[in-house]
Design a protein around this motif. Sequence first.
Motif, mmCIF file in Angstrom:
data_model
loop_
_atom_site.group_PDB
_atom_site.id
_atom_site.type_symbol
_atom_site.label_atom_id
_atom_site.label_comp_id
_atom_site.label_asym_id
_atom_site.label_seq_id
_atom_site.Cartn_x
_atom_site.Cartn_y
_atom_site.Cartn_z
ATOM 1 N N LEU A 21 42.060 43.070 46.647
ATOM 2 C CA LEU A 21 42.060 44.473 47.052
ATOM 3 C C LEU A 21 41.384 45.304 45.962
ATOM 4 O O LEU A 21 41.868 45.363 44.835
ATOM 5 C CB LEU A 21 43.498 44.940 47.268
ATOM 6 N N GLY A 22 40.267 45.945 46.305
ATOM 7 C CA GLY A 22 39.480 46.611 45.276
ATOM 8 C C GLY A 22 39.315 48.108 45.445
ATOM 9 O O GLY A 22 39.623 48.684 46.490
ATOM 10 N N PHE A 23 38.813 48.717 44.356
ATOM 11 C CA PHE A 23 38.453 50.139 44.345
ATOM 12 C C PHE A 23 37.414 50.296 43.235
ATOM 13 O O PHE A 23 37.735 50.636 42.103
ATOM 14 C CB PHE A 23 39.669 51.021 44.093
ATOM 15 N N HIS A 24 36.160 50.032 43.565
ATOM 16 C CA HIS A 24 35.095 49.960 42.563
ATOM 17 C C HIS A 24 34.857 51.328 41.921
ATOM 18 O O HIS A 24 34.811 52.345 42.618
ATOM 19 C CB HIS A 24 33.812 49.458 43.222
ATOM 20 N N PRO A 25 34.695 51.362 40.592
ATOM 21 C CA PRO A 25 34.507 52.651 39.922
ATOM 22 C C PRO A 25 33.276 53.426 40.383
ATOM 23 O O PRO A 25 33.263 54.655 40.352
ATOM 24 C CB PRO A 25 34.415 52.282 38.436
ATOM 25 N N GLY A 46 33.752 22.769 48.489
ATOM 26 C CA GLY A 46 35.083 22.788 47.884
ATOM 27 C C GLY A 46 35.246 23.807 46.786
ATOM 28 O O GLY A 46 36.044 23.606 45.857
ATOM 29 N N VAL A 47 34.532 24.944 46.876
ATOM 30 C CA VAL A 47 34.610 25.975 45.842
ATOM 31 C C VAL A 47 35.787 26.907 46.128
ATOM 32 O O VAL A 47 35.953 27.381 47.258
ATOM 33 C CB VAL A 47 33.310 26.808 45.780
ATOM 34 N N TYR A 48 36.591 27.172 45.107
ATOM 35 C CA TYR A 48 37.637 28.182 45.199
ATOM 36 C C TYR A 48 37.003 29.534 44.887
ATOM 37 O O TYR A 48 36.365 29.694 43.850
ATOM 38 C CB TYR A 48 38.763 27.899 44.207
ATOM 39 N N VAL A 49 37.190 30.502 45.780
ATOM 40 C CA VAL A 49 36.503 31.783 45.662
ATOM 41 C C VAL A 49 37.500 32.939 45.643
ATOM 42 O O VAL A 49 38.382 33.013 46.504
ATOM 43 C CB VAL A 49 35.522 31.996 46.835
ATOM 44 N N LEU A 50 37.331 33.836 44.660
ATOM 45 C CA LEU A 50 38.017 35.116 44.707
ATOM 46 C C LEU A 50 37.014 36.108 45.290
ATOM 47 O O LEU A 50 36.036 36.483 44.646
ATOM 48 C CB LEU A 50 38.481 35.580 43.330
ATOM 49 N N SER A 51 37.267 36.507 46.519
ATOM 50 C CA SER A 51 36.400 37.419 47.247
ATOM 51 C C SER A 51 36.849 38.841 46.957
ATOM 52 O O SER A 51 37.873 39.301 47.463
ATOM 53 C CB SER A 51 36.511 37.113 48.750
ATOM 54 N N VAL A 52 36.091 39.529 46.096
ATOM 55 C CA VAL A 52 36.479 40.873 45.692
ATOM 56 C C VAL A 52 35.921 41.899 46.669
ATOM 57 O O VAL A 52 34.906 41.674 47.322
ATOM 58 C CB VAL A 52 36.004 41.192 44.253
ATOM 59 N N THR A 53 36.614 43.045 46.755
ATOM 60 C CA THR A 53 36.156 44.127 47.616
ATOM 61 C C THR A 53 35.914 45.379 46.783
ATOM 62 O O THR A 53 36.381 45.484 45.648
ATOM 63 C CB THR A 53 37.180 44.415 48.726
ATOM 64 N N THR A 54 35.184 46.330 47.355
ATOM 65 C CA THR A 54 34.806 47.520 46.601
ATOM 66 C C THR A 54 35.591 48.762 47.004
ATOM 67 O O THR A 54 35.644 49.736 46.245
ATOM 68 C CB THR A 54 33.302 47.819 46.753
ATOM 69 N N PRO A 96 47.265 39.366 47.265
ATOM 70 C CA PRO A 96 47.696 38.551 46.128
ATOM 71 C C PRO A 96 46.896 38.793 44.849
ATOM 72 O O PRO A 96 47.335 38.425 43.762
ATOM 73 C CB PRO A 96 47.485 37.118 46.623
ATOM 74 N N TYR A 97 45.720 39.414 44.985
ATOM 75 C CA TYR A 97 44.858 39.722 43.841
ATOM 76 C C TYR A 97 44.339 41.146 43.980
ATOM 77 O O TYR A 97 44.267 41.691 45.082
ATOM 78 C CB TYR A 97 43.659 38.763 43.770
ATOM 79 N N VAL A 98 43.924 41.726 42.846
ATOM 80 C CA VAL A 98 43.321 43.052 42.830
ATOM 81 C C VAL A 98 41.934 42.961 42.203
ATOM 82 O O VAL A 98 41.757 42.320 41.168
ATOM 83 C CB VAL A 98 44.210 44.055 42.050
ATOM 84 N N GLY A 99 40.939 43.582 42.824
ATOM 85 C CA GLY A 99 39.591 43.577 42.279
ATOM 86 C C GLY A 99 38.561 43.899 43.355
ATOM 87 O O GLY A 99 38.808 43.643 44.519
ATOM 88 N N GLU A 100 37.509 44.474 43.089
ATOM 89 C CA GLU A 100 37.019 44.866 41.786
ATOM 90 C C GLU A 100 37.482 46.291 41.499
ATOM 91 O O GLU A 100 37.268 47.192 42.304
ATOM 92 C CB GLU A 100 35.497 44.767 41.774
ATOM 93 N N VAL A 101 38.085 46.476 40.353
ATOM 94 C CA VAL A 101 38.557 47.783 39.922
ATOM 95 C C VAL A 101 38.115 47.996 38.471
ATOM 96 O O VAL A 101 37.648 47.062 37.829
ATOM 97 C CB VAL A 101 40.093 47.892 40.027
#
Length: 251
Positions: free
Chosen positions: A55-59, A25-33, A80-85
């Motif tokens: 939606l991500g764009f890793h430095p 039952g874990v809520y997860v924000l799955s970030v992309t690079t 709905p979310y942005v990361g990892e940026v």
Amino acid sequence: MIDFHCHLDLYPKPQTIIERADLAGVYVLSVTTIPKAWLGTKQLAKGRLRIRTALGFHPELAHERYSELGLFDTLIDEAPYVGEVGLDGSKHLREHVSLQRKVFAHVLKTTERAGGRVMSIHSRGAAEEVLELLRSHDAGIPVLHWFTGGPSELQNAINAGCWFSVGPAMLKSKAGRARAAMMPRDQILPETDGPFGTIKGRPLEPNDAEAVIQTFASLWSIPPEDVRQQLIQNFKSIVTFAPDIKRDSIS
């Protein structure tokens, strides 16, 4: 429990990790690079009510994937979310600082134009530069993940209205615990940064976010259950900015 920063697509067997998180039952924000990873990573979580894909764009990849900025712009309305940026001031990336800033500024501008998002932000070795760009854009709610800045940088981030995601790996060190103790209790979320975050050499996974509760209970001198309720309330508060999860379903 909540894991507000996890790289589900980068585990060797992501579906196994997703199954365990779902059962717990874990809520997860799955970030992309990178933007190109977003659709595939989102597909991994298809049908999982507690997983959202950012939606991500890793430095660290900004100089290699600069050409994907147009794709970021195309996908933002679906995300709905942005990361990892963010920015990374590590020595091995210094030659790419200028391009990193261009990418992060573009990401913030696009996100602002889309109405703002909850953002999971990387700021290693570049906290003040990240805050400078955040002040220049009304791009939403910044959540600084695994914050490593000094006390004055942390206070500047707090003054700027930043939130923080904190995981077991960060809390292993005395410096990490000292930073966590300074953060506003109502602006903290658990994370793992799995599979990059580790404990005893083992990659963390979403279920391990639970481990932060005991450390915060000690830091705050309150019972663990009170910590749990605080973190749940924090999560309920922040998802009002990305209202695709029903608050009443969070426990």
